[in-house]
Scaffold this active site. Sequence first.
Site, short mmCIF file in Angstrom:
data_model
loop_
_atom_site.label_atom_id
_atom_site.label_comp_id
_atom_site.label_asym_id
_atom_site.label_seq_id
_atom_site.Cartn_x
_atom_site.Cartn_y
_atom_site.Cartn_z
N HIS A 15 0.70 -1.23 -0.16
CA HIS A 15 0.01 0.11 0.06
C HIS A 15 0.73 1.23 -0.11
O HIS A 15 2.19 1.06 0.09
CB HIS A 15 -1.00 0.00 1.26
CG HIS A 15 -2.08 -0.90 1.18
ND1 HIS A 15 -2.08 -2.05 1.42
CD2 HIS A 15 -3.56 -0.66 0.77
CE1 HIS A 15 -3.33 -2.82 1.11
NE2 HIS A 15 -4.19 -1.86 0.79
N LYS A 61 -0.51 4.77 4.42
CA LYS A 61 -1.27 3.87 5.21
C LYS A 61 -0.70 3.81 6.30
O LYS A 61 0.48 3.25 6.89
CB LYS A 61 -1.61 2.76 4.64
CG LYS A 61 -2.53 1.59 5.10
CD LYS A 61 -2.82 0.53 4.00
CE LYS A 61 -3.69 -0.58 4.93
NZ LYS A 61 -5.06 0.16 5.22
#
Length: 267
Positions: free
Chosen positions: A155, A159
């Site tokens: 990600h 995040k």
Amino acid sequence: MTRKIAVAGASGRMGRMIIEAILADQNCCLSAALDRADSPFIGRDATDFAGQLSGVAIATSVPDAFAASDCLIDFTRPEATLAHLDAAVAAGKAIVIGTTGFDAAGKAKIAEAAKTIPVVFAPNMAVGVNAVFRLLDVAARILASGYDIEVIEAHHRHKVDAPSGTALRMGEVVAQALNRDLSECAVYGREGYTGERPEQQIGFATVRGGDIVGDHTVMFAGLGERIEITHKASSRMPYALGSLRAALFLDGRSPGLYDMQDVLGLR
């Protein structure tokens, strides 16, 4: 009848994507937009970023948002979502929760709220990811012996939780299919002298960097072959579209805790 949708975190990346999806869906309308009190976007039109004027200003009053709406879609942070959940219960309104990173107490609070209001709570709203959950269940049952299982996810740098909620759910699906307890067989990263890999282990590896929207792979590694089931998101739109399907699904539903498997009729 048009479903009136409120969006939490309206000025964020995910919030704006949900608003775009609402604008393109004739079955929905944007009824309220919420953001933090310190957001510089408070008071601005919620669709200004898209070059449109909706007449819905980004605001901070959660009770007012529920008063104007049928359902709230929330992809924010656990502490904010739980506060919104309290307001949903007080208003008797539905909520779609795409937020991840809840601890056991947070998940228990969501389950308790679902006794009085309809809630869709899912680690990933994308239709494709939920298809992958079903594929993983089938694959795990077929490859139950002789295959080592690893979950790899990547990600963007912003995040804040790891592994992702989607990766954890993938691990749960596989563990349930194999009658294993994920809390006992999971390993989250390896370093140093680890010894040989235990046969029952389910490993997790996490990558964070750049603007990666979300990549997930479950690897079944056997002798002489490797099976990989992968989902890659190139934008946040699949999550937004899935959350709208969830909001529409909740129209007229009885109180209860639902997930995307329910929304997609995969039970």
